[in-house]
Design a protein around this motif. Structure first.
Motif, PDB file in Angstrom:
ATOM      1  N   GLY A 178      40.742  39.519  28.938  1.00  0.00           N
ATOM      2  CA  GLY A 178      41.253  39.745  30.459  1.00  0.00           C
ATOM      3  C   GLY A 178      40.318  40.831  30.740  1.00  0.00           C
ATOM      4  N   VAL A 179      40.033  41.180  31.992  1.00  0.00           N
ATOM      5  CA  VAL A 179      39.310  41.989  32.770  1.00  0.00           C
ATOM      6  C   VAL A 179      40.193  42.779  33.890  1.00  0.00           C
ATOM      7  CG1 VAL A 179      37.183  42.444  34.029  1.00  0.00           C
ATOM      8  CG2 VAL A 179      36.991  40.516  32.371  1.00  0.00           C
ATOM      9  N   ILE A 180      40.143  43.916  34.203  1.00  0.00           N
ATOM     10  CA  ILE A 180      40.898  44.513  35.073  1.00  0.00           C
ATOM     11  C   ILE A 180      39.796  45.488  35.739  1.00  0.00           C
ATOM     12  CG2 ILE A 180      42.546  46.446  35.536  1.00  0.00           C
ATOM     13  CD1 ILE A 180      44.088  45.263  33.062  1.00  0.00           C
ATOM     14  N   ILE A 181      39.597  45.405  37.115  1.00  0.00           N
ATOM     15  CA  ILE A 181      38.825  46.388  37.831  1.00  0.00           C
ATOM     16  C   ILE A 181      39.411  47.050  38.878  1.00  0.00           C
ATOM     17  CG2 ILE A 181      36.921  46.239  39.263  1.00  0.00           C
ATOM     18  CD1 ILE A 181      35.979  43.725  38.244  1.00  0.00           C
ATOM     19  N   ASN A 182      39.316  48.550  38.641  1.00  0.00           N
ATOM     20  CA  ASN A 182      40.095  49.298  39.860  1.00  0.00           C
ATOM     21  C   ASN A 182      38.954  49.725  40.765  1.00  0.00           C
ATOM     22  OD1 ASN A 182      42.348  49.187  38.399  1.00  0.00           O
ATOM     23  ND2 ASN A 182      41.806  50.984  37.231  1.00  0.00           N
ATOM     24  N   LEU A 183      39.061  49.449  42.153  1.00  0.00           N
ATOM     25  CA  LEU A 183      38.220  49.765  43.127  1.00  0.00           C
ATOM     26  C   LEU A 183      38.489  51.617  43.351  1.00  0.00           C
ATOM     27  CD1 LEU A 183      38.206  46.822  45.419  1.00  0.00           C
ATOM     28  CD2 LEU A 183      36.825  47.300  43.153  1.00  0.00           C
ATOM     29  N   GLN A 199      55.601  35.515  39.281  1.00  0.00           N
ATOM     30  CA  GLN A 199      55.154  34.422  40.097  1.00  0.00           C
ATOM     31  C   GLN A 199      53.866  33.925  39.698  1.00  0.00           C
ATOM     32  OE1 GLN A 199      55.850  35.337  44.166  1.00  0.00           O
ATOM     33  NE2 GLN A 199      57.884  36.297  43.557  1.00  0.00           N
ATOM     34  N   VAL A 200      53.076  34.842  39.526  1.00  0.00           N
ATOM     35  CA  VAL A 200      51.479  34.218  39.464  1.00  0.00           C
ATOM     36  C   VAL A 200      51.413  33.725  37.945  1.00  0.00           C
ATOM     37  CG1 VAL A 200      49.230  34.670  38.737  1.00  0.00           C
ATOM     38  CG2 VAL A 200      50.264  35.939  40.899  1.00  0.00           C
ATOM     39  N   GLY A 201      52.077  34.026  37.008  1.00  0.00           N
ATOM     40  CA  GLY A 201      52.346  33.289  35.601  1.00  0.00           C
ATOM     41  C   GLY A 201      53.119  32.225  35.903  1.00  0.00           C
ATOM     42  N   ASP A 202      54.014  31.846  36.860  1.00  0.00           N
ATOM     43  CA  ASP A 202      54.812  30.531  36.883  1.00  0.00           C
ATOM     44  C   ASP A 202      53.937  29.675  37.521  1.00  0.00           C
ATOM     45  OD1 ASP A 202      57.098  31.592  35.667  1.00  0.00           O
ATOM     46  OD2 ASP A 202      58.015  32.246  37.475  1.00  0.00           O
ATOM     47  N   ASP A 203      52.957  29.986  38.432  1.00  0.00           N
ATOM     48  CA  ASP A 203      52.280  29.151  39.332  1.00  0.00           C
ATOM     49  C   ASP A 203      51.027  28.620  38.470  1.00  0.00           C
ATOM     50  OD1 ASP A 203      53.993  29.312  41.365  1.00  0.00           O
ATOM     51  OD2 ASP A 203      52.845  30.925  42.506  1.00  0.00           O
ATOM     52  N   PHE A 204      50.660  29.470  37.719  1.00  0.00           N
ATOM     53  CA  PHE A 204      49.019  29.326  37.251  1.00  0.00           C
ATOM     54  C   PHE A 204      48.975  29.553  35.565  1.00  0.00           C
ATOM     55  CE2 PHE A 204      48.175  31.105  41.500  1.00  0.00           C
ATOM     56  CZ  PHE A 204      47.887  29.860  42.013  1.00  0.00           C
ATOM     57  N   GLY A 205      50.046  30.104  35.048  1.00  0.00           N
ATOM     58  CA  GLY A 205      50.117  30.071  33.502  1.00  0.00           C
ATOM     59  C   GLY A 205      49.215  31.303  33.055  1.00  0.00           C
ATOM     60  N   GLN A 206      48.434  31.904  33.724  1.00  0.00           N
ATOM     61  CA  GLN A 206      47.513  33.130  33.051  1.00  0.00           C
ATOM     62  C   GLN A 206      47.334  34.070  34.132  1.00  0.00           C
ATOM     63  OE1 GLN A 206      44.987  30.202  31.315  1.00  0.00           O
ATOM     64  NE2 GLN A 206      43.260  31.372  32.276  1.00  0.00           N
ATOM     65  N   ILE A 207      46.453  35.139  33.870  1.00  0.00           N
ATOM     66  CA  ILE A 207      45.918  36.092  34.596  1.00  0.00           C
ATOM     67  C   ILE A 207      44.512  36.244  33.938  1.00  0.00           C
ATOM     68  CG2 ILE A 207      45.913  38.138  36.116  1.00  0.00           C
ATOM     69  CD1 ILE A 207      48.854  37.889  36.029  1.00  0.00           C
ATOM     70  N   ASP A 208      43.269  36.031  34.464  1.00  0.00           N
ATOM     71  CA  ASP A 208      41.936  36.453  33.670  1.00  0.00           C
ATOM     72  C   ASP A 208      41.461  37.570  34.291  1.00  0.00           C
ATOM     73  OD1 ASP A 208      41.737  33.696  32.067  1.00  0.00           O
ATOM     74  OD2 ASP A 208      41.919  32.766  34.096  1.00  0.00           O
ATOM     75  N   ILE A 209      41.622  38.011  35.728  1.00  0.00           N
ATOM     76  CA  ILE A 209      40.878  39.221  36.365  1.00  0.00           C
ATOM     77  C   ILE A 209      42.007  39.680  37.097  1.00  0.00           C
ATOM     78  CG2 ILE A 209      39.193  39.910  37.493  1.00  0.00           C
ATOM     79  CD1 ILE A 209      37.396  37.438  36.836  1.00  0.00           C
ATOM     80  N   LEU A 210      41.997  41.019  36.991  1.00  0.00           N
ATOM     81  CA  LEU A 210      42.954  41.730  38.149  1.00  0.00           C
ATOM     82  C   LEU A 210      42.011  42.663  38.730  1.00  0.00           C
ATOM     83  CD1 LEU A 210      45.485  43.035  39.325  1.00  0.00           C
ATOM     84  CD2 LEU A 210      45.340  44.477  37.079  1.00  0.00           C
ATOM     85  N   ILE A 211      42.086  42.664  40.174  1.00  0.00           N
ATOM     86  CA  ILE A 211      41.416  43.845  40.946  1.00  0.00           C
ATOM     87  C   ILE A 211      42.584  44.436  41.414  1.00  0.00           C
ATOM     88  CG2 ILE A 211      39.847  44.041  42.778  1.00  0.00           C
ATOM     89  CD1 ILE A 211      38.362  42.334  40.662  1.00  0.00           C
ATOM     90  N   ASN A 212      42.357  45.711  41.036  1.00  0.00           N
ATOM     91  CA  ASN A 212      43.521  46.830  42.167  1.00  0.00           C
ATOM     92  C   ASN A 212      42.690  47.349  43.144  1.00  0.00           C
ATOM     93  OD1 ASN A 212      45.752  46.783  40.452  1.00  0.00           O
ATOM     94  ND2 ASN A 212      44.805  47.775  38.818  1.00  0.00           N
ATOM     95  N   HIS A 213      43.074  47.122  44.317  1.00  0.00           N
ATOM     96  CA  HIS A 213      42.215  47.292  45.525  1.00  0.00           C
ATOM     97  C   HIS A 213      43.604  47.964  46.598  1.00  0.00           C
ATOM     98  CE1 HIS A 213      41.169  46.480  49.822  1.00  0.00           C
ATOM     99  NE2 HIS A 213      40.101  47.389  49.477  1.00  0.00           N
ATOM    100  N   ALA A 214      44.465  47.668  46.354  1.00  0.00           N
ATOM    101  CA  ALA A 214      45.680  48.275  47.158  1.00  0.00           C
ATOM    102  C   ALA A 214      45.643  49.781  47.350  1.00  0.00           C
ATOM    103  CB  ALA A 214      47.111  47.682  46.809  1.00  0.00           C
ATOM    104  N   ALA A 215      45.578  50.205  48.461  1.00  0.00           N
ATOM    105  CA  ALA A 215      45.302  51.565  48.829  1.00  0.00           C
ATOM    106  C   ALA A 215      45.905  52.089  50.381  1.00  0.00           C
ATOM    107  CB  ALA A 215      44.198  52.129  48.639  1.00  0.00           C
ATOM    108  N   VAL A 216      46.422  53.273  50.372  1.00  0.00           N
ATOM    109  CA  VAL A 216      46.454  53.576  51.553  1.00  0.00           C
ATOM    110  C   VAL A 216      45.704  55.083  51.808  1.00  0.00           C
ATOM    111  CG1 VAL A 216      48.879  52.678  52.049  1.00  0.00           C
ATOM    112  CG2 VAL A 216      48.484  55.074  50.903  1.00  0.00           C
ATOM    113  N   GLU A 217      45.547  55.434  53.164  1.00  0.00           N
ATOM    114  CA  GLU A 217      44.599  56.548  53.234  1.00  0.00           C
ATOM    115  C   GLU A 217      44.816  57.391  54.484  1.00  0.00           C
ATOM    116  OE1 GLU A 217      39.674  57.291  53.280  1.00  0.00           O
ATOM    117  OE2 GLU A 217      40.498  55.302  53.164  1.00  0.00           O
TER     118      GLU A 217
END
Length: 204
Positions: free
Chosen positions: A135-140, A76-94
């Motif tokens: 591209g840049v991928i950042i894991n929190l 969906q992001v690809g369809d909407d914007f054509g690319q992904i430059d940065i990914l931030i992985n923040h989703a977490a459960v604790e």
């Protein structure tokens, strides 16, 4: 931070905490924010606030712990914007459950979201970035918690994510993809992430 203008930034767990702070900060710098969360309740409010301030953002509601969900988000992001430059992985459960009382479901859910989710997102977005050539991928990552907390599953997932990040950095570097781990400290997360991106841009 003019370098961020019109960059497509995908943030998981963008409805609260550091994910929300980063979504707002990236939008203020002119980036286009693709904000993911499993529930629309918080993330749509974040997106609406960004748009109200003149920024660009869109919400993507899905579970990053499921491969189908991740594919839906990335497609969906690809369809909407054509690319992904940065990914931030923040989703977490604790969940704070003592080790001897922890249900197997809780254990699996923590690992599924915190570790498998980051793997699935890194893999799917990494394939997009490989085609782009950058591209840049950042894991929190939270590397420690206060003494006395019941965090066995959470700490196991964070240590696994830290090791995964190092290996992903090695494997994806030949494709022009830079993978980093950043300590998830709410007070300094925006400054730390932006400083990292500035340093990474200077090295290119």
């Amino acid at each position: 931070m003019g370098k961020l203008k019109n960059k497509i930034v995908l943030i998981t767990g963008a409805g609260k905490g550091s994910g929300q702070l980063l979504a707002q900060a990236f939008a203020e710098q002119g980036a286009v924010v693709a904000a993911n969360d499993i529930s629309p309740i918080n993330v749509e409010e974040v997106v609406n606030q960004i748009i109200a301030r003149g920024g660009q953002a869109k919400s993507y509601i899905d579970d990053v712990a499921k491969k189908v969900g991740v594919q839906n988000i990335v497609n969906q992001v690809g369809d909407d914007f054509g690319q992904i430059d940065i990914l931030i992985n923040h989703a977490a459960v604790e969940p704070r459950v003592p080790l001897l009382d922890m249900d197997e479901w809780d254990w699996h859910r923590v690992l599924d979201v915190n570790l498998t989710g980051a793997f699935l997102m890194t893999q799917a977005v990494g394939r997009v970035m490989r085609v782009q050539g950058s591209g840049v991928i950042i894991n929190l990552i939270t590397r420690s918690v206060q003494a006395g907390k019941n965090e066995a599953a959470f700490l196991a997932s964070m240590n696994g994510l830290d090791a995964f990040t190092r290996q992903a950095a090695r494997e994806l570097s030949p494709y022009g993809i830079h993978v980093y781990a950043v300590e998830d400290l709410t007070d300094t997360i925006v400054e730390n992430v932006f400083t990292l991106l500035d340093l990474q841009a200077e090295e290119r």
